[in-house]
Design a protein around this motif. Structure first.
Motif, PDB file in Angstrom:
ATOM      1  N   LYS A 118       0.819  -1.209   0.000  1.00 43.44           N
ATOM      2  CA  LYS A 118       0.000   0.000   0.000  1.00 43.44           C
ATOM      3  C   LYS A 118       0.857   1.265   0.000  1.00 43.44           C
ATOM      4  N   ALA A 119       1.899   1.251   0.805  1.00 45.79           N
ATOM      5  CA  ALA A 119       2.711   2.464   0.969  1.00 45.79           C
ATOM      6  C   ALA A 119       3.716   2.662  -0.150  1.00 45.79           C
ATOM      7  N   GLY A 120       4.145   1.557  -0.788  1.00 48.22           N
ATOM      8  CA  GLY A 120       5.189   1.640  -1.798  1.00 48.22           C
ATOM      9  C   GLY A 120       6.556   1.850  -1.164  1.00 48.22           C
ATOM     10  N   LEU A 121       7.549   2.103  -1.987  1.00 47.00           N
ATOM     11  CA  LEU A 121       8.908   2.386  -1.535  1.00 47.00           C
ATOM     12  C   LEU A 121       9.105   3.902  -1.506  1.00 47.00           C
ATOM     13  N   PHE A 122      10.268   4.346  -1.036  1.00 48.18           N
ATOM     14  CA  PHE A 122      10.586   5.764  -1.111  1.00 48.18           C
ATOM     15  C   PHE A 122      12.053   5.932  -1.469  1.00 48.18           C
ATOM     16  N   LEU A 123      12.409   7.137  -1.886  1.00 45.76           N
ATOM     17  CA  LEU A 123      13.774   7.452  -2.297  1.00 45.76           C
ATOM     18  C   LEU A 123      14.393   8.449  -1.333  1.00 45.76           C
ATOM     19  N   LYS A 124      15.703   8.316  -1.124  1.00 43.39           N
ATOM     20  CA  LYS A 124      16.457   9.265  -0.317  1.00 43.39           C
ATOM     21  C   LYS A 124      17.425  10.007  -1.225  1.00 43.39           C
ATOM     22  N   ALA A 125      17.718  11.251  -0.891  1.00 41.33           N
ATOM     23  CA  ALA A 125      18.658  12.037  -1.692  1.00 41.33           C
ATOM     24  C   ALA A 125      20.057  11.437  -1.588  1.00 41.33           C
ATOM     25  N   SER A 126      20.733  11.322  -2.721  1.00 38.53           N
ATOM     26  CA  SER A 126      22.095  10.794  -2.720  1.00 38.53           C
ATOM     27  C   SER A 126      23.054  11.706  -1.961  1.00 38.53           C
ATOM     28  N   SER A 127      22.701  12.982  -1.829  1.00 37.65           N
ATOM     29  CA  SER A 127      23.541  13.923  -1.087  1.00 37.65           C
ATOM     30  C   SER A 127      23.556  13.645   0.408  1.00 37.65           C
ATOM     31  N   SER A 128      22.683  12.764   0.877  1.00 42.14           N
ATOM     32  CA  SER A 128      22.645  12.424   2.304  1.00 42.14           C
ATOM     33  C   SER A 128      23.632  11.317   2.661  1.00 42.14           C
ATOM     34  N   LEU A 129      24.314  10.751   1.656  1.00 39.13           N
ATOM     35  CA  LEU A 129      25.143   9.560   1.856  1.00 39.13           C
ATOM     36  C   LEU A 129      26.518   9.893   2.418  1.00 39.13           C
ATOM     37  N   VAL A 130      26.904   9.172   3.477  1.00 37.68           N
ATOM     38  CA  VAL A 130      28.243   9.277   4.055  1.00 37.68           C
ATOM     39  C   VAL A 130      28.706   7.885   4.476  1.00 37.68           C
ATOM     40  N   GLY A 131      30.001   7.807   4.824  1.00 32.18           N
ATOM     41  CA  GLY A 131      30.559   6.598   5.386  1.00 32.18           C
ATOM     42  C   GLY A 131      30.680   6.700   6.892  1.00 32.18           C
ATOM     43  N   PRO A 132      31.048   5.600   7.548  1.00 32.30           N
ATOM     44  CA  PRO A 132      31.110   5.585   9.016  1.00 32.30           C
ATOM     45  C   PRO A 132      32.009   6.655   9.606  1.00 32.30           C
ATOM     46  N   SER A 133      33.160   6.890   9.007  1.00 34.25           N
ATOM     47  CA  SER A 133      34.121   7.832   9.593  1.00 34.25           C
ATOM     48  C   SER A 133      33.627   9.274   9.537  1.00 34.25           C
ATOM     49  N   GLN A 134      32.668   9.562   8.652  1.00 34.16           N
ATOM     50  CA  GLN A 134      32.179  10.933   8.491  1.00 34.16           C
ATOM     51  C   GLN A 134      31.121  11.306   9.523  1.00 34.16           C
ATOM     52  N   GLY A 135      30.474  10.305  10.082  1.00 34.46           N
ATOM     53  CA  GLY A 135      29.536  10.537  11.168  1.00 34.46           C
ATOM     54  C   GLY A 135      28.247  11.220  10.757  1.00 34.46           C
ATOM     55  N   ILE A 136      27.390  11.436  11.762  1.00 35.27           N
ATOM     56  CA  ILE A 136      26.074  12.046  11.572  1.00 35.27           C
ATOM     57  C   ILE A 136      26.091  13.450  12.168  1.00 35.27           C
ATOM     58  N   ALA A 137      25.775  14.443  11.348  1.00 27.28           N
ATOM     59  CA  ALA A 137      25.683  15.829  11.820  1.00 27.28           C
ATOM     60  C   ALA A 137      24.208  16.139  12.055  1.00 27.28           C
ATOM     61  N   GLN A 138      23.786  16.074  13.301  1.00 26.25           N
ATOM     62  CA  GLN A 138      22.361  16.164  13.610  1.00 26.25           C
ATOM     63  C   GLN A 138      21.855  17.598  13.565  1.00 26.25           C
ATOM     64  N   ARG A 139      20.750  17.789  12.843  1.00 28.26           N
ATOM     65  CA  ARG A 139      20.048  19.069  12.786  1.00 28.26           C
ATOM     66  C   ARG A 139      18.729  18.951  13.560  1.00 28.26           C
ATOM     67  N   PHE A 140      18.052  20.062  13.737  1.00 27.37           N
ATOM     68  CA  PHE A 140      16.720  20.086  14.345  1.00 27.37           C
ATOM     69  C   PHE A 140      16.711  19.340  15.684  1.00 27.37           C
ATOM     70  N   LEU A 141      17.531  19.805  16.601  1.00 32.46           N
ATOM     71  CA  LEU A 141      17.703  19.109  17.880  1.00 32.46           C
ATOM     72  C   LEU A 141      16.440  19.123  18.728  1.00 32.46           C
ATOM     73  N   GLU A 142      15.508  19.999  18.404  1.00 38.17           N
ATOM     74  CA  GLU A 142      14.256  20.051  19.155  1.00 38.17           C
ATOM     75  C   GLU A 142      13.276  18.965  18.728  1.00 38.17           C
ATOM     76  N   ARG A 143      13.608  18.263  17.641  1.00 43.30           N
ATOM     77  CA  ARG A 143      12.718  17.209  17.136  1.00 43.30           C
ATOM     78  C   ARG A 143      13.338  15.827  17.361  1.00 43.30           C
ATOM     79  N   ARG A 144      12.475  14.850  17.552  1.00 43.96           N
ATOM     80  CA  ARG A 144      12.960  13.487  17.725  1.00 43.96           C
ATOM     81  C   ARG A 144      13.602  13.006  16.428  1.00 43.96           C
ATOM     82  N   THR A 145      14.811  12.466  16.546  1.00 44.10           N
ATOM     83  CA  THR A 145      15.539  11.899  15.417  1.00 44.10           C
ATOM     84  C   THR A 145      16.020  10.520  15.823  1.00 44.10           C
ATOM     85  N   ASP A 146      15.678   9.495  15.036  1.00 40.85           N
ATOM     86  CA  ASP A 146      15.950   8.104  15.404  1.00 40.85           C
ATOM     87  C   ASP A 146      17.019   7.463  14.543  1.00 40.85           C
TER      88      ASP A 146
END
Length: 270
Positions: free
Chosen positions: A95-123
């Motif tokens: 019912k929901a289908g698949l979805f696509l993510k922007a390729s610009s969001s891709l990093v490797g492990p050593s680059q880490g996650i730069a978290q934005r919107f700290l007031e919102r839940r991010t999982d």
């Protein structure tokens, strides 16, 4: 084989705790990890201790990053119970289908996650990721796995909210791929891979892909009934239960006996 990209874009083969540099052998390839030839005398090449290698995404520039929404029964239950994405119907893939993510969001492990919107839940969401090795269009479930080059671990980082999935999941650094590409011959049963995620040393997610509602072959069949997949496209297959909020300073450890281990640090976006 286990094929990685590391440091300033070097390409290597991982054996044990050593990375053997084969960059020259794949120079000029559009997607180096998919162009690794049969190499002999590996021990004669420059060796780098794995612990010192800064691991990048093994796939340099995928044309598409596909993802399956809620694909584990227990994860559907926890999403419905916690109502972490208000305004969204938690439907099955048909019912929901698949979805696509922007390729610009891709990093490797050593680059880490730069978290934005700290007031919102991010999982965090740990997943088995499929890397396509051949062009695939309207393939059958029976033949689907013959189009796969290999598998990786992935983190599909997700801001919760009412916006479209693709929008909330495509922030820079919110797609982590690694630690390397494990070729398909080393993963003969992708429907039976254990994946785990620890957050600051505490186990959060632990499941087998045998619990997937739609297995890898069925996902590929479904995706290719809508559009063509090309070599280097990556496919996130869904996350199991146990997703939890992340914060700057967190240390995420994703692991699998079949696919290796990657450590990813979370920081505040500058």
């Amino acid at each position: 084989m286990k094929i990685c990209r590391f440091d300033d874009g070097r390409v290597g083969i991982v054996r044990g705790e050593t990375v053997y540099d084969i960059t020259e052998e794949v120079a000029g390839a559009a997607e180096p990890a998919l162009a690794v030839p049969e190499i002999r005398g590996l021990e004669k090449r420059k060796a780098v201790p794995l612990a010192r290698a800064k691991l990048l995404s093994p796939i340099r520039s995928p044309g598409k990053i596909l993802a399956a929404p809620v694909n584990y029964k227990a994860h559907i239950a926890e999403m419905q119970k916690n109502n972490v994405s208000p305004g969204h119907n938690i439907w099955d893939i048909e019912k929901a289908g698949l979805f696509l993510k922007a390729s610009s969001s891709l990093v490797g492990p050593s680059q880490g996650i730069a978290q934005r919107f700290l007031e919102r839940r991010t999982d965090h969401e740990v997943e088995l990721v499929v890397v396509m090795g051949r062009t695939a269009s309207r393939v059958s479930r029976e033949n689907a796995l013959t189009y796969v080059a290999g598998y990786c671990l992935g983190l599909d980082v997700t801001v919760r909210g009412s916006e479209d999935r693709s929008f909330r999941k495509s922030i820079d650094t919110y797609t982590v791929l690694g630690p390397w590409l494990t070729t398909a011959d080393e993963v003969p049963e992708p429907e039976n891979v254990r994946i785990r995620l620890e957050q600051n040393g505490e186990l959060r997610q632990d499941a087998s892909t045998s619990d997937l509602l739609w297995d890898v072959a069925r996902l590929i069949e479904f995706a290719t009934s809508f559009y063509t997949l090309h070599p280097g496209d990556v496919f996130f297959t869904g996350t199991p239960q146990g997703v939890s909020p992340i914060r700057p300073g967190d240390r995420l450890r994703a692991s699998s006996d079949a696919l290796g281990t990657m450590v990813v640090e979370v920081r505040r976006a500058s």
